[in-house]
Motif scaffolding. Structure first.
Motif, mmCIF file in Angstrom:
data_model
loop_
_atom_site.group_PDB
_atom_site.id
_atom_site.type_symbol
_atom_site.label_atom_id
_atom_site.label_comp_id
_atom_site.label_asym_id
_atom_site.label_seq_id
_atom_site.Cartn_x
_atom_site.Cartn_y
_atom_site.Cartn_z
ATOM 1 N N GLU A 72 0.822 -1.199 0.000
ATOM 2 C CA GLU A 72 0.000 0.000 0.000
ATOM 3 C C GLU A 72 0.862 1.257 0.000
ATOM 4 O O GLU A 72 0.516 2.255 -0.649
ATOM 5 N N CYS A 73 1.980 1.222 0.701
ATOM 6 C CA CYS A 73 2.904 2.364 0.694
ATOM 7 C C CYS A 73 3.488 2.560 -0.703
ATOM 8 O O CYS A 73 3.574 3.688 -1.197
ATOM 9 N N ALA A 74 3.904 1.463 -1.335
ATOM 10 C CA ALA A 74 4.465 1.565 -2.687
ATOM 11 C C ALA A 74 3.424 2.092 -3.669
ATOM 12 O O ALA A 74 3.753 2.827 -4.613
ATOM 13 N N ARG A 80 4.162 5.775 -12.861
ATOM 14 C CA ARG A 80 5.446 5.750 -13.584
ATOM 15 C C ARG A 80 6.599 5.293 -12.684
ATOM 16 O O ARG A 80 7.678 4.960 -13.187
ATOM 17 N N PHE A 81 6.373 5.270 -11.361
ATOM 18 C CA PHE A 81 7.410 4.824 -10.432
ATOM 19 C C PHE A 81 7.184 3.390 -9.957
ATOM 20 O O PHE A 81 7.790 2.961 -8.972
ATOM 21 N N ARG A 82 6.318 2.659 -10.658
ATOM 22 C CA ARG A 82 5.942 1.315 -10.210
ATOM 23 C C ARG A 82 7.155 0.425 -9.958
ATOM 24 O O ARG A 82 7.191 -0.308 -8.969
ATOM 25 N N ARG A 83 8.157 0.498 -10.815
ATOM 26 C CA ARG A 83 9.299 -0.410 -10.706
ATOM 27 C C ARG A 83 10.237 -0.036 -9.566
ATOM 28 O O ARG A 83 10.905 -0.912 -9.000
ATOM 29 N N VAL A 84 10.309 1.236 -9.239
ATOM 30 C CA VAL A 84 11.265 1.669 -8.218
ATOM 31 C C VAL A 84 10.599 1.988 -6.886
ATOM 32 O O VAL A 84 11.295 2.204 -5.887
ATOM 33 N N ALA A 85 9.282 2.008 -6.839
ATOM 34 C CA ALA A 85 8.577 2.410 -5.622
ATOM 35 C C ALA A 85 8.987 1.610 -4.386
ATOM 36 O O ALA A 85 9.206 2.208 -3.321
ATOM 37 N N PRO A 86 9.125 0.265 -4.453
ATOM 38 C CA PRO A 86 9.528 -0.465 -3.243
ATOM 39 C C PRO A 86 10.889 -0.028 -2.712
ATOM 40 O O PRO A 86 11.101 0.015 -1.491
ATOM 41 N N SER A 164 20.848 0.942 -14.476
ATOM 42 C CA SER A 164 21.197 1.075 -15.889
ATOM 43 C C SER A 164 20.362 2.174 -16.532
ATOM 44 O O SER A 164 20.762 2.763 -17.534
ATOM 45 N N ARG A 165 19.183 2.449 -15.963
ATOM 46 C CA ARG A 165 18.315 3.535 -16.438
ATOM 47 C C ARG A 165 17.985 4.464 -15.257
ATOM 48 O O ARG A 165 16.904 4.381 -14.669
ATOM 49 N N PRO A 166 18.915 5.316 -14.881
ATOM 50 C CA PRO A 166 18.721 6.158 -13.690
ATOM 51 C C PRO A 166 17.525 7.092 -13.776
ATOM 52 O O PRO A 166 17.022 7.543 -12.741
ATOM 53 N N HIS A 167 17.047 7.380 -14.995
ATOM 54 C CA HIS A 167 15.905 8.284 -15.133
ATOM 55 C C HIS A 167 14.632 7.719 -14.494
ATOM 56 O O HIS A 167 13.676 8.468 -14.257
ATOM 57 N N LEU A 168 14.617 6.420 -14.223
ATOM 58 C CA LEU A 168 13.445 5.821 -13.586
ATOM 59 C C LEU A 168 13.159 6.440 -12.220
ATOM 60 O O LEU A 168 12.035 6.389 -11.727
#
Length: 214
Positions: A72-74, A80-86, A164-168
């Motif tokens: 729920e926090c993530a 757009r932050f789904r991959r890095v949210a955790p 590898s993709r810091p813009h995430l």
């Protein structure tokens, strides 16, 4: 969980705390104790308390990832932050823990942090990544600085540099600030569950948590 949370969740034993911090730097399967060939493994892995601390770190990570309160926090972050949210949640939790420190621990945050810096300095045969983290955290007094939101911005930048993709990670800090209160409420729910889990594991192995406020 991030560095401060793992150190806290390791209880009062300083070697278990050290293992809790080493968990982010020791990769791969842990050897079973007692070791039959000590020449093949780092000196810190040969110490049962440190060895348990690393196992404890991994168990906490697996447990926290399984919690609905963590998910729920993530989910508070934009899609757009789904991959890095955790990852961002882990780091932000250290801020909330530092901010609410007196609610969780008998020592002041400064006292606890100073003890950690001394403990980290005693790590035998420390991994190179841990040595760099140890020196950086001590010189900057990182654990105390987690109380400041700007420290989280710097931490997120460091993490992004390893991608590898810091813009995430671009914009994740601002997105967090926009949901700051909601995330704090989520932290309180989630950390209560993780604290209970960690405390039970420590008690089962005979490790004290007498400095915790329950």
């Amino acid at each position: 969980m991030n560095y401060l949370a793992h150190a806290f969740l390791s209880g009062d034993n300083t070697k278990v705390q050290l293992g809790g911090l080493l968990g982010d730097f020791q990769k791969g399967p842990l050897p079973q104790l007692p070791l039959t060939d000590t020449s093949r493994h780092s000196a810190f892995l040969q110490q049962p308390d440190i060895h348990f601390g690393i196992e404890h770190h991994r168990a906490i990570d697996a447990y926290s990832d399984s919690l609905e309160s963590f998910r729920e926090c993530a989910a508070l972050f934009d899609k757009r932050f789904r991959r890095v949210a955790p990852i961002v949640v882990d780091i932000c939790f250290d801020h909330y823990l530092a901010k609410q420190w007196s609610q969780h621990h008998m020592q002041t945050l400064s006292e606890f942090a100073n003890g950690l810096y001394l403990t980290m300095a005693r790590c035998p045969d420390a991994p190179s990544g841990f040595v760099r983290f140890r020196e950086r955290s001590r010189s900057a007094d990182l654990f105390n600085l987690y109380q400041d939101t700007e420290t989280i911005a710097v931490a997120l930048e460091r993490v992004a540099q390893r991608f590898s993709r810091p813009h995430l990670m671009d914009g994740a800090y601002d997105n967090w600030l926009s949901r700051y209160e909601d995330m704090e409420a989520g932290f309180e729910r989630c950390f209560a569950e993780i604290k209970h889990f960690a405390g039970n594991r420590l008690a089962d192995e005979g490790y004290p948590t007498s400095n915790w406020r329950l």
